[in-house]
Design an enzyme around this catalytic site. Structure first.
Site: not given
Ligand code: UDP
Ligand code: MG
Length: 170
Positions: A13, A53, A125, A128, A139
């Site tokens: 990212k 997303y 974070n 991805h 994806e």
């Molecule tokens: N995210 C966030 N707050 C939340 C949940 C998600 O900022 O409460 C952001 C975070 O950058 C995350 C992305 O949205 O990586 C996608 O969310 P997902 O639940 O798919 O988590 P991931 O698969 O990336 O762990």
């Molecule tokens: Mg995810």
């Protein structure tokens, strides 16, 4: 192809790029012994970000998330997109990445080491990683064309493109 073989989409990212973590993240991922089967830099359109997303569309942080993945917060309007392939690829990469919330992620994981939560509460974070096989397929097909991936992992079909304007070298 081995039945345990999986493909997974990885995105470094914009915060990961800005913090010069590309080499570090690729080194960490190389511990998995998985094969990189596709890689490119991508300028992320609003449409691509929103589609990627879409499961989070109803969240109040959605607009900020779209802006984040497009690099608008980090002055880096790009991400690095890769496909890793091999045995248990999803679990291996997600374990290395760590939990979504960087403060809950294991300290030695990529997100635990380099992620942060912004003052508005968004999880920056760094990386991805697709969360399951179904999401990985969706994806990978969203981010890559079949001819950008060096192994055949999903069924393909021949498509005749009508006169399409593309860039060539001048
Ligand atoms: N995210 C966030 N707050 C939340 C949940 C998600 O900022 O409460 C952001 C975070 O950058 C995350 C992305 O949205 O990586 C996608 O969310 P997902 O639940 O798919 O988590 P991931 O698969 O990336 O762990
Ligand atoms: Mg995810």
């Amino acid at each position: 192809m081995n039945s345990n073989n999986q493909a997974v989409l990885i995105l470094i990212k914009p915060d990961g790029l800005k913090k010069s973590l590309t080499g570090n993240i690729l080194t960490r991922l190389s511990e998995t012994k998985l094969e990189i089967v596709a890689a490119k830099m991508v300028r992320v359109s609003k449409g691509l970000a929103e589609e990627h997303y879409k499961h989070l569309k109803e969240q109040k942080f959605f607009p900020e998330l779209v802006s984040y993945i497009r690099g608008e917060m980090h002055d880096r309007k790009k991400v690095m997109a890769l496909v890793y392939h091999g045995k248990d690829a999803i679990k291996k990469c997600r374990d290395l990445a760590g939990a979504t919330n960087p403060e809950e992620a294991e300290a030695t994981s990529i997100r635990g080491s380099y992620g942060r939560i912004t003052t508005s509460g968004l999880y920056e974070n760094v990386i991805h990683v697709s969360s399951n096989e179904e999401e990985a397929k969706r994806e990978i097909q969203l981010w890559f064309n079949p001819d950008e991936i060096i192994v055949d992992m999903f069924p393909v079909k021949d498509v005749i493109e009508k006169e399409k304007k593309v860039k060539g070298w001048a």
